[in-house]
Scaffold this active site. Structure first.
Site, short mmCIF file in Angstrom:
data_model
loop_
_atom_site.label_atom_id
_atom_site.label_comp_id
_atom_site.label_asym_id
_atom_site.label_seq_id
_atom_site.Cartn_x
_atom_site.Cartn_y
_atom_site.Cartn_z
N ARG A 296 73.20 101.05 14.57
CA ARG A 296 73.69 102.79 14.53
C ARG A 296 72.22 103.18 13.75
NH1 ARG A 296 79.79 102.33 16.37
NH2 ARG A 296 79.80 100.88 17.87
N TYR A 440 72.78 103.02 24.24
CA TYR A 440 73.12 101.64 23.53
C TYR A 440 73.57 101.78 21.87
CZ TYR A 440 68.12 101.62 22.31
OH TYR A 440 65.89 101.69 22.12
N GLU A 441 74.02 100.68 21.43
CA GLU A 441 74.76 100.25 20.28
C GLU A 441 75.83 101.54 19.73
OE1 GLU A 441 74.02 98.34 18.31
OE2 GLU A 441 72.51 97.88 18.55
N GLY A 442 76.65 101.62 21.08
CA GLY A 442 77.89 102.67 21.29
C GLY A 442 77.23 104.09 21.60
N GLN A 447 80.68 106.89 19.20
CA GLN A 447 80.58 107.44 17.79
C GLN A 447 81.34 108.48 17.59
OE1 GLN A 447 78.40 105.01 16.27
NE2 GLN A 447 77.74 104.42 18.30
#
Ligand SMILES: Cc1cc2nc3c(=O)[nH]c(=O)nc-3n(C[C@H](O)[C@H](O)[C@H](O)COP(=O)(O)OP(=O)(O)OC[C@H]3O[C@@H](n4cnc5c(N)ncnc54)[C@H](O)[C@@H]3O)c2cc1C
Length: 595
Positions: A296, A440-442, A447
């Site tokens: 992240r 991507y990655e949340g 977040q």
């Protein structure tokens, strides 16, 4: 073709003048080797590699994209040679511990290097990206033999890592995942299932690919409590490190997508593939979060990197392109028209980009220095504080730096006008490439829920408390400084307001859980803009105090901070109004009435 010159002066200013990295490294165990000379040499060398090797491959890589045939992925022309140079230069080993062949250079220097690689060529930089997260998961949760066998080749770059979470029906909600892991008689597992959207799932750059796969054991409880993490290599690897035959896994296809076309986004089919459990059964989420948190922050740097590159190109174009006369009379009477940079709205966009690039850089590197404290400090209390602060700042770094990157790349296209929209100048590529970073990655929403729901409400806001204390201490120390009063007063007031607002949301959320979800994204922006305001005030103070920077540099920092405080920071007013409007206006509309 778009240009890139690594912003080394500003990187060094952020690291050493604003954040005091040199003194921090000197007092952290093992950090004293990272002297200023060593750090400078690393940054210079990374800049050369990024500018001369990676940047020229960026636009051709986008135009060519990755190729897929019969399970084999071929990367665009030049990617493989660049990766070989990357490994020969020892770059994959930069931050890894010495015992696994690493150089153990501090993470904050790695962050600056990463920014340069991402600016130069985001698609290419995605291939080594997840090796870092995989290394962290192995380092923290793997057994000793797993670290011995898998970490060294990953650290050397001979093997790369992946993160296999997403499945066709399961993206954000990992509790839904179905991939199965069955125990085998020899203590290994057989993994079966389909993962989609796997970055660097298959490629031609490395000898082996180590997939870190989330899967369920036969007796696993439902939801996220039943997820375990497995190492599943493309070529089988025995416990003694011997590499064997192809494992029962294959890339089924690659995605055709909006941007980062040179990065392979793969459908991965696991068909009884041999794998090893990392950590405890059903505790995969812990190991996964180690990987995800690293990734992240790294995606936050991707946002910063494209903000910077979009700014550099927009600035050069705005100085060069002649259109219309200045409203207050010609500025270049010798020319048929004035350059774009004289027009107020072009300046608004350039200053927005500059404020996000330089302020975001300090925020991003600050987070990396917290990682260095967590990894190296011998003081447990200092480590705990850094850990809580980093947990709190991670969603802000990820979401704010990627959301502001959307705006910065949008500004670049706009400043170039029609020339921004066509492919030749490269601005439309930045706008396409950067779009994935808020997903991507949340996603940004995830977040925001992590920040407000978990880091603040569930964990009682320890990280927020530390951050607010730090800002308050800075404001207190600078309150008598007449040069900073224009920044300190609003910053101190906003920091107070932030605490009150957080309590207000907490009280409302007790009565109605939807209030938290309704506030989350606005809250993240609100918090992020205050964080940037803090780092901008620190930047002005550091520039004023610095002996190594001239009057123009100091003035440039002050004037950008002034722009930020007068034109960007007031966005917090809109966000606070939206938060206070509450959930009702979002939730009262029956689903059926949307159509
Ligand atoms: C190019 C690319 C590379 C990728 N690389 C990888 C990789 O290497 N490994 C991997 O495992 N995955 C990877 N992914 C997958 C990526 O992480 C997911 O796409 C992302 O997590 C979102 O999942 P989803 O696409 O299924 O969207 P969904 O989960 O279906 O979500 C759709 C929308 O709903 C929102 N939403 C969902 N739940 C909530 C909620 N509770 N509150 C508010 N909003 C909500 C989301 O924010 C999103 O906007 C990649 C994806 C792409 C496109």
């Amino acid at each position: 073709m778009s240009k890139y010159a690594a912003p080394l002066t500003d990187m060094r200013f952020a690291l050493f003048d604003v954040l005091g990295a040199e003194a921090l490294f000197a007092r952290l165990p093992g950090g004293d080797a990272a002297t200023r000379d060593v750090c400078d040499a690393v940054l210079d060398e990374a800049a050369r590699f990024a500018e001369q090797v990676l940047a020229p491959l960026n636009q051709p890589g986008d135009q060519e994209g990755c190729h897929f045939a019969d399970g084999v992925v071929t990367t665009p022309k030049g990617f493989r040679e660049a990766y070989t140079q990357f490994c020969d230069g020892g770059w994959p080993a930069l931050n890894a511990p010495e015992q696994y062949g690493g150089q153990h250079v501090p993470e904050a220097i790695g962050a600056a290097v990463k920014e340069m690689l991402d600016s130069a060529n985001l698609s290419w930089a995605n291939f080594p990206l997840l090796s870092h997260g995989a290394s962290e998961a192995l380092k923290q949760h793997g057994e000793e033999w797993q670290r011995e066998v898998f970490l060294k080749p990953i650290v050397s770059g001979r093997w790369t890592g992946t993160m296999c979470l997403t499945e066709p029906h399961c993206g954000t909600d990992l509790g839904l995942l179905k991939t199965k892991a069955e125990p085998a008689a020899d203590g290994s597992y057989r993994i079966t299932g389909t993962k989609i959207f796997i970055t660097a799932g298959e490629h031609d750059l490395a000898d082996n690919i180590v997939h870190l796969v989330l899967a369920r054991l036969p007796d696993a409880p439902a939801g996220t409590k039943g997820i375990s993490l497995f190492i599943v290599p493309k070529f089988k690897v025995a416990r003694d490190g011997t590499v064997g035959a192809r494992n029962a896994l294959a890339c089924g296809s690659i995605e055709h997508k909006m941007g980062i076309k040179g990065s392979a986004t793969c459908v991965m089919n696991f068909d009884g593939a041999e794998g090893y459990l990392i950590g405890q059964p059903n505790k995969g989420l812990n190991a996964m979060f180690t990987m995800m948190n690293t990734a992240r922050i790294a995606v936050g740097y991707q946002g910063l990197a494209l903000t910077e590159r979009a700014y550099q190109n927009a600035l050069a174009y705005a100085r060069d392109r002649l259109q219309m006369r200045s409203l207050s009379g010609p500025k270049r009477p010798d020319k048929p028209a004035d350059p774009l940079i004289v027009h107020p709205d072009i300046r608004r966009m350039l200053l927005t980009q500059k404020a996000f690039a330089e302020g975001g850089r300090v925020l991003g590197y600050y987070a990396a220095l917290l990682v260095d404290v967590i990894e190296r400090s011998e003081d447990a209390a200092e480590r705990q504080r850094a850990d809580e602060l980093l947990g709190f700042l991670t969603p802000i770094v990820k979401a704010l730096l990627t959301e502001t990157a959307q705006e910065s790349t949008y500004c670049a296209v706009q400043i170039f006008g029609g020339h921004g929209y066509i492919a030749e100048w490269g601005m439309e590529q930045f706008a396409r490439d950067v779009r994935i970073t808020t997903i991507y990655e949340g996603t940004t929403q995830i977040q925001a829920l992590d920040l407000l729901g978990r880091k603040i409400m569930q964990l009682q806001g320890a990280g927020l408390r530390h951050f607010v204390e730090e800002i308050s201490a800075f404001c207190h120390a600078q309150q008598a400084n007449p040069e900073l009063v224009e920044f300190i007063k609003p910053l101190a007031e906003l920091t107070q307001e932030w605490i009150g607002l957080t309590q207000e949301i907490g009280r409302k959320a007790i009565g109605d859980a939807e209030e938290m979800g309704a506030a989350a994204v606005d809250y993240l922006f609100y918090a992020g803009y205050i964080a940037l305001a803090y780092f901008w005030a620190r930047s002005v103070a550091a520039a004023d105090a610095s002996a190594g920077h001239g009057a123009e540099f100091k003035q440039s920092k002050r004037l950008t901070a002034r722009f930020y405080y007068s034109r960007i920071l007031p966005r917090t007013r809109g966000h606070i109004a939206a938060i206070r409007a509450g959930a009702a206006s979002l939730m009262e509309m029956p689903d059926a009435l949307f159509g």
